[in-house]
Design an enzyme around this catalytic site. Structure first.
Site, PDB file in Angstrom:
ATOM      1  N   SER A 133       0.728  -1.377   0.214  1.00 18.60           N
ATOM      2  CA  SER A 133       0.041   0.011  -0.117  1.00 18.60           C
ATOM      3  C   SER A 133       0.713   1.312   0.010  1.00 18.60           C
ATOM      4  O   SER A 133       2.049   1.203   0.513  1.00 18.60           O
ATOM      5  CB  SER A 133      -1.019  -0.362   1.147  1.00 18.60           C
ATOM      6  OG  SER A 133       0.208   0.119   2.147  1.00 18.60           O
ATOM      7  N   ASP A 134       0.488   2.701  -0.603  1.00 19.32           N
ATOM      8  CA  ASP A 134       0.806   3.838  -0.190  1.00 19.32           C
ATOM      9  C   ASP A 134       0.577   3.813   0.953  1.00 19.32           C
ATOM     10  O   ASP A 134      -0.121   3.471   1.889  1.00 19.32           O
ATOM     11  CB  ASP A 134       0.299   4.850  -1.071  1.00 19.32           C
ATOM     12  CG  ASP A 134       1.200   5.967  -1.177  1.00 19.32           C
ATOM     13  OD1 ASP A 134       2.384   6.023  -0.670  1.00 19.32           O
ATOM     14  OD2 ASP A 134       1.260   6.634  -2.137  1.00 19.32           O
ATOM     15  N   TRP A 135       1.851   4.896   2.074  1.00 20.55           N
ATOM     16  CA  TRP A 135       1.745   5.164   3.092  1.00 20.55           C
ATOM     17  C   TRP A 135       0.016   5.673   3.697  1.00 20.55           C
ATOM     18  O   TRP A 135      -0.337   6.345   2.958  1.00 20.55           O
ATOM     19  CB  TRP A 135       2.313   5.635   3.843  1.00 20.55           C
ATOM     20  CG  TRP A 135       4.256   5.295   4.555  1.00 20.55           C
ATOM     21  CD1 TRP A 135       4.341   5.455   5.001  1.00 20.55           C
ATOM     22  CD2 TRP A 135       5.076   4.179   2.528  1.00 20.55           C
ATOM     23  NE1 TRP A 135       5.696   4.409   5.099  1.00 20.55           N
ATOM     24  CE2 TRP A 135       5.623   3.745   3.569  1.00 20.55           C
ATOM     25  CE3 TRP A 135       4.306   4.270   2.773  1.00 20.55           C
ATOM     26  CZ2 TRP A 135       6.872   3.435   3.352  1.00 20.55           C
ATOM     27  CZ3 TRP A 135       4.994   2.674   1.602  1.00 20.55           C
ATOM     28  CH2 TRP A 135       6.223   2.280   2.134  1.00 20.55           C
ATOM     29  N   ALA A 159      -2.414   4.184   2.660  1.00 18.17           N
ATOM     30  CA  ALA A 159      -3.973   3.353   1.801  1.00 18.17           C
ATOM     31  C   ALA A 159      -4.850   2.643   2.308  1.00 18.17           C
ATOM     32  O   ALA A 159      -5.746   2.626   1.704  1.00 18.17           O
ATOM     33  CB  ALA A 159      -2.859   4.193   0.742  1.00 18.17           C
TER      34      ALA A 159
END
Length: 870
Positions: free
Chosen positions: A282-284, A286
Site C-alpha cells: 500500500s501507499d503510506w 492508503a
C-alpha cells in the site's frame, strides 16, 4: 507519505474525525466497472523467478503464523530508521526490510546525490542515461542499507497538466514513461536493490485522492477498459516485464473501488494478466481494510498503521491478520502467498547474502537519537553513521540535467553565448534559497533555484550548484539582481544580454506551498512569483533576453514568448543538485542542447479537454471520469487540430541534423490475435490448515514498545479466534461477490511477466542514418510514431510514440545509424470484448513516422508495402 512535523496536524484531524467519518459513496457512471476477481493468483509460475520462489517456500514452510504476518506489514509510522520498516523473522534469518523514498534519491539522508527527477530524465530521450541513473540510484540505496527503493514513478501519467506529482514520472506519454521506468528498474535492481514501481493506478491529481476523511472517501478515477490498457497500464506492464520486485498501490479508487482493495486491479490485471511475481504494498496509510485488502491481492501494509488514527499501535494487519487467519476469514493459502512473494523478492535480488543493514536515519540528521521516534518512550542509540554513497554519481546527475535542457526558441543565434558576454541576471530562481538549501522540510517551498518538486519524492541536497555558482566558476561578466520584481537600477547597456530565471513548482498534498495543495491550483500553469511580469519588464528594457525556466511541467508563455527582445528560451526542467554547471555548459556552447519536451506546452489552458481539469470538493466520493479516453496531451492536440506553442518532443539544437537511408524490415509474421499464451508453471504448495493458536501467542517475557506494531495475540484472543476458525457451525466471514479459492489458468492476454510474451515480438526493425549537417557538434534524437491504417473499426490517435533513440555526440559532418523497432503490441489495440490485444488490420499499411518531434516527422515508412519515403 509524511514528515514527522506535518504528521502532527494530520493526526489531530484524524482523531477528531474518527468517530464520525462520512463514507457516502456516489455511484460511478454507467460502464465504468471494477468487477471482482478472486482468488489472488499464486506467484512463482514464471521460470525466471522459480529458483527464488523455491527458496522462499522452504522458509515459509518453517515459519509460524506470527512470523508470516510479521513480514507482511510495517512496524508503524516513525518506528524505525526508514520510512517503512517491516517486521522480521530473526529465528529464520529474515531481517526487517528497510523501505525508503524516493524516485530521485534517498529522502532525508546524508552524503547522497540529489539526482534530477523523472520528468528531467524523460526530457533526455536517452535510454543509456535512464539506465545509468538507475544504477547510480541502486548503488546509493544499497550503500545506505536500504532493501526496497520506493521508485520509479510511472503514475501519474501526466493526464492533468496541473497534477502535483507529474514531475516524479518521465512524461505525458505511456511509452516514454515505460522506457524511463523499466530502464530505471533494470539499473536499480542490477545492484541488488528491490525497485518499486508506483502508483497503480490513475492517481492523476493530489487533491481528494490521498485517502478518505471526515467529509468524503478518496476520489474515484473512472477509466474505461481500453484506455486503462493502452495508456495508464502500459508503463506498468513494461515495468513488470523488466522484473520489478515490488509495486505500490495508489490512494485513489478506480471505478468506485479503492485501489488498496481492488481485486480487479491487483488480482486480475497485475498478478494474472501482467504476471507480476513480486509483492504489492500500500501507499503510506492508503490501506482502508483488513480482510478485504488481503483477499484483493495486497501483500504488504505500509507503514502498518490504520489510516484513521495512526501512531497509537492499531493496525488492519499484524496482530489482526494473525487473528483473521486463525478465525478463518483470511485463508492460510493467501497469507502463505503474501509471505512467499515478499521473501521471493528478497531472494531474487540476492539480499540473503551479505546485504548491508541501514546506516542512516530518515527521521534525524543527528548521529544519535531515538530508535523508534514514533514511540512514546523509545530507547536511544547511534542512528546515523554518515556513510558517503555518492562515488562519482554527480557526473551522471550533471549529464542528465545537461542533456535534458530543451532549447525552445533561439532567434538570431542568440545562443550559445560568447565567454566575454556581459550578463544581467534577474530572478530569485538563479540562486540558492537564502534560508538554506534544505531549510524546507521535503523541499516544501519554492525559494531559490528550483531543482525538484516537494513531497516524499524529494531528497536533501548535499549541495546545490546554482546558476549563479556556475557563472562565478566560469569567471563570467555578470550582475545579479536577486529579486522577482524588475529593479530600477539595472542600467541597461546596448551590449547587455539579460538572463531571466522563472519557475513553477508542485508536489505532494500533505504540504501546501504558496496556496498550492500539491496540485498547481493557485497560479495555474503560469510561472510563480510573477515570473511572467518579470520577463515582460526585462524585455521592455533589454533588447536581447534569454529566459531560463525551471518547472515541474508545462507553463504558459504567451504573454512574453513572442516579444521581439525574447530571443531564446531554455527549459531546464528540474535539474537536481547540478543546476549550475549543467546549464553553463549549454549556455556557453560547450555542449549543444539535446533535450526534448516530455509534454506539450499549450497556448492556453483552455486548449486541453475540460475533463483533465482538477476535480474539486464534492460531498460524498468525488468522481473523476476519464471521458477523453486516449486523447491526452499531444494525442488530444492532434485530434482537435490545435496548434500548441511547443509540441510534445520539440527540442532545438545549435546545429542541424538530416535523416537519410531509412529502411524497414519485417521480422515476425503477424496475425490478428497473438499466439496462445504459455500455461502457468508450478507454484509453491503448502499445508492450508488453520495453524495452532499457539503460533500467535506473545513470547514469554517480551518487552513491548508502546505504539510499535506486533503480530502476536494475547493467548485468550488467539484461542477464541482459532475456536471460531475450526468450528463448522460458526458464522463465516461475509466474503465479497465472486470470492473463490480456486486458482485460475489466467487471462488469454497473460502468460509471462508483462503479459503474453508474443506481444513483445519485434514486428519490424527500422534503421535510419542521422547526419550532423551543421557546424557545431551535438546529439540528435530520433522519435518513432505509429499511425494506424485508415478504415479500421477502432478509433485511434493520429500518431502514437512507440520508440526513440539518441545519437552519440556527432561532429559536423559525422553520421550515425540508429536502430529502432516496432513490436506486435505497438501495432495492437485492446479489444474489450475479446479481452486481448489484437492487430485490427494485419495486411493494412501502418505508417511508421520518424523525426525530431511529434510535429516534425520527415520520414514515413510503411508496412505494406515495405518501404520508406523521406
Amino acid at each position: 507519505m509524511y514528515s514527522l512535523l506535518s504528521f502532527c496536524l494530520i493526526l489531530c484531524l484524524s482523531l477528531s474525525a474518527s468517530a464520525a467519518v462520512i463514507d457516502r459513496r456516489i455511484a460511478v457512471p454507467s460502464g465504468y466497472v471494477a468487477p471482482p476477481y478472486y482468488p489472488t493468483p499464486h506467484g512463482g509460475w514464471t521460470a525466471d523467478w522459480s529458483v527464488s520462489y523455491h527458496k522462499a517456500s522452504l522458509l515459509v514452510s518453517q515459519m509460524t503464523l506470527a512470523e508470516k504476518t510479521n513480514v507482511t506489514a510495517g512496524s508503524g509510522i516513525f518506528m524505525g530508521r526508514c520510512v517503512g520498516n517491516t517486521g522480521s523473522a530473526l529465528r529464520l534469518g529474515i531481517p526487517q526490510l528497510c523501505l525508503q523514498d524516493g524516485p530521485l534519491g534517498i529522502r532525508n539522508a546524508d552524503h547522497n546525490t540529489a539526482f534530477p527527477p523523472g520528468i528531467t530524465v524523460g526530457a533526455t530521450f536517452d535510454k543509456d542515461l535512464m539506465r545509468a541513473r538507475g544504477v547510480a540510484l541502486g548503488e546509493e540505496f544499497r550503500g545506505k542499507g536500504i532493501n526496497v527503493h520506493l521508485g520509479p514513478s510511472v503514475g501519474p501519467l501526466g493526464r492533468k497538466p496541473r497534477g502535483g506529482r507529474n514531475w516524479e514520472g518521465f512524461g505525458a506519454d505511456p511509452v516514454l514513461q515505460a522506457f524511463g521506468g523499466s530502464l530505471t528498474i533494470e539499473g536499480v535492481q542490477s545492484v541488488g536493490v528491490i525497485a518499486t514501481v508506483k502508483h497503480l493506478i490513475a492517481n492523476e491529481q493530489e487533491m481528494y485522492s490521498r485517502m478518505k476523511n471526515i467529509f468524503q472517501p478518496e476520489i474515484s478515477s473512472n477509466v474505461d477498459d481500453r484506455t486503462l490498457h493502452e495508456l495508464y497500464l502500459w508503463p506498468f506492464a513494461e515495468s513488470v516485464r523488466s522484473g520489478v520486485g515490488a509495486l505500490m498501490i495508489s490512494y485513489n479508487a478506480v471505478n468506485g473501488s479503492a485501489c488498496s482493495q481492488n481485486s480487479y486491479l491487483m488480482n486480475n490485471l497485475l498478478k494474472d494478466e501482467l504476471g507480476f511475481q513480486g509483492f504489492v504494498m500500500s501507499d503510506w496509510l492508503a490501506q482502508i481494510s483488513g480482510v478485504a485488502s488481503a483477499l484483493a491481492g495486497l501483500d504488504m501494509s505500509m507503514p502498518g498503521d490504520i489510516n484513521e488514527v495512526p501512531l497509537i499501535g492499531s493496525s488492519y494487519w499484524m496482530y489482526e491478520l494473525s487473528r483473521s487467519v486463525l478465525n478463518g476469514s483470511v485463508p492460510v493459502d493467501r497469507l502463505n502467498d503474501m509471505a512467499t512473494r515478499i521473501l521471493a523478492s528478497w531472494y531474487q535480488f540476492g539480499q540473503d547474502r551479505n546485504y548491508p543493514t541501514p546506516n542512516f536515519d530518515t527521521n534525524t540528521q543527528d548521529a544519535s537519537g531515538p530508535l523508534y521516534p514514533g514511540a512514546l518512550f523509545s530507547p536511544s542509540g547511534v542512528v546515523n553513521q554518515f556513510v558517503d554513497v555518492r562515488a562519482t554519481h554527480a557526473e551522471i546527475a550533471r549529464a542528465v540535467a545537461r542533456d535534458a535542457i530543451t532549447l525552445l526558441k533561439n532567434t538570431i543565434a542568440t545562443l550559445p553565448l560568447a565567454k566575454n558576454t556581459t550578463l544581467k541576471v534577474f530572478g530569485t530562481d538563479a540562486e540558492k534559497n537564502p534560508d538554506g538549501i534544505n531549510s524546507c522540510s521535503d523541499q516544501g517551498c519554492n525559494k531559490g533555484t528550483l531543482g525538484m518538486g516537494w513531497g516524499s519524492g524529494s531528497a536533501r541536497y548535499p549541495y546545490l550548484d546554482s546558476p549563479i555558482d556556475g557563472l562565478k566558476a566560469r569567471g563570467a561578466k555578470y550582475q545579479f539582481f536577486n529579486t522577482d520584481s524588475f529593479p530600477s537600477n539595472s542600467n541597461p547597456n546596448p551590449g547587455d544580454v539579460a538572463l531571466v530565471f522563472i519557475s513553477a513548482d508542485s508536489g505532494e498534498n500533505y504540504i501546501t506551498v504558496d496556496g498550492n495543495p500539491g496540485d498547481r491550483t493557485n497560479a495555474g500553469l503560469n510561472a510563480w512569483h510573477n515570473g511572467d511580469k518579470l520577463v515582460q519588464d526585462v524585455a521592455a528594457k533589454y533588447s536581447n533576453v534569454i529566459v531560463v525556466v525551471h518547472t515541474v511541467g508545462p507553463i504558459l508563455m504567451e504573454s512574453w514568448i513572442d516579444l521581439p527582445s525574447v530571443n531564446a528560451v531554455l527549459n531546464a526542467h528540474l535539474p537536481g543538485q547540478e543546476a549550475g554547471e549543467a546549464l553553463m555548459q549549454v549556455l556557453f556552447g560547450e555542449v549543444s542542447p539535446s533535450g526534448h519536451l516530455p509534454y506539450t506546452i499549450p497556448k492556453s489552458e483552455a486548449d486541453y479537454p475540460d475533463t483533465v481539469s482538477l476535480v474539486g470538493f464534492e460531498v460524498g466520493q468525488p468522481q473523476d471520469t476519464f471521458t477523453e479516453g486516449l486523447y491526452i496531451d499531444y494525442r488530444h492536440f492532434n485530434q482537435q487540430n490545435i496548434k500548441p506553442r511547443f509540441a510534445f518532443g520539440h527540442g532545438l539544437s545549435y546545429t542541424t541534423f538530416s535523416f537519410s537511408n531509412a529502411s524497414i524490415t519485417a521480422v515476425t509474421p503477424l496475425t490478428s490475435l497473438p499466439p496462445t499464451r504459455p500455461i502457468k508453471g508450478p507454484t509453491p504448495s503448502y499445508n492450508t490448515s488453520i495453524p495452532p493458536a499457539s503460533e500467535a501467542y506473545w513470547p514469554d517475557n517480551f518487552s513491548r514498545i508502546w505504539r510499535y506494531l506486533y503480530s502476536w495475540l494475547d493467548k485468550n484472543d488467539a484461542d477464541v479466534a482459532a475456536k471460531i476458525g475450526n468450528s463448522s457451525t460458526s458464522a463465516k466471514y461475509p466474503y465479497p461477490d465472486g470470492c473463490s479459492t480456486d486458482q485460475k489458468p489466467g487471462p488469454v492476454a497473460g502468460g509471462a511477466q508483462g503479459g503474453n510474451p508474443a506481444l513483445f515480438d519485434v514486428a519490424y526493425n527500422l534503421s535510419i542514418t542521422v547526419t550532423n549537417a551543421g557546424n557545431i557538434s551535438g546529439k540528435a534524437v530520433s522519435q518513432l510514431y505509429v499511425q494506424f491504417p485508415v478504415g479500421i473499426s477502432f478509433d485511434t490517435p493520429i500518431i502514437q510514440l512507440r520508440d526513440f533513440a539518441k545519437t552519440i555526440t556527432l561532429a559536423p559532418g559525422q553520421s550515425q545509424t540508429l536502430q529502432m523497432r516496432v513490436t506486435r503490441k505497438d501495432l495492437s489495440v485492446w479489444d474489450v470484448v475479446q479481452q486481448n490485444w489484437i492487430i485490427p488490420d494485419v495486411g493494412g499499411d501502418y505508417g511508421i513516422w520518424i523525426g525530431e518531434a511529434s510535429d516534425s516527422l520527415s520520414v514515413r515508412c510503411g508496412t505494406s508495402p515495405l518501404g520508406c519515403v523521406m
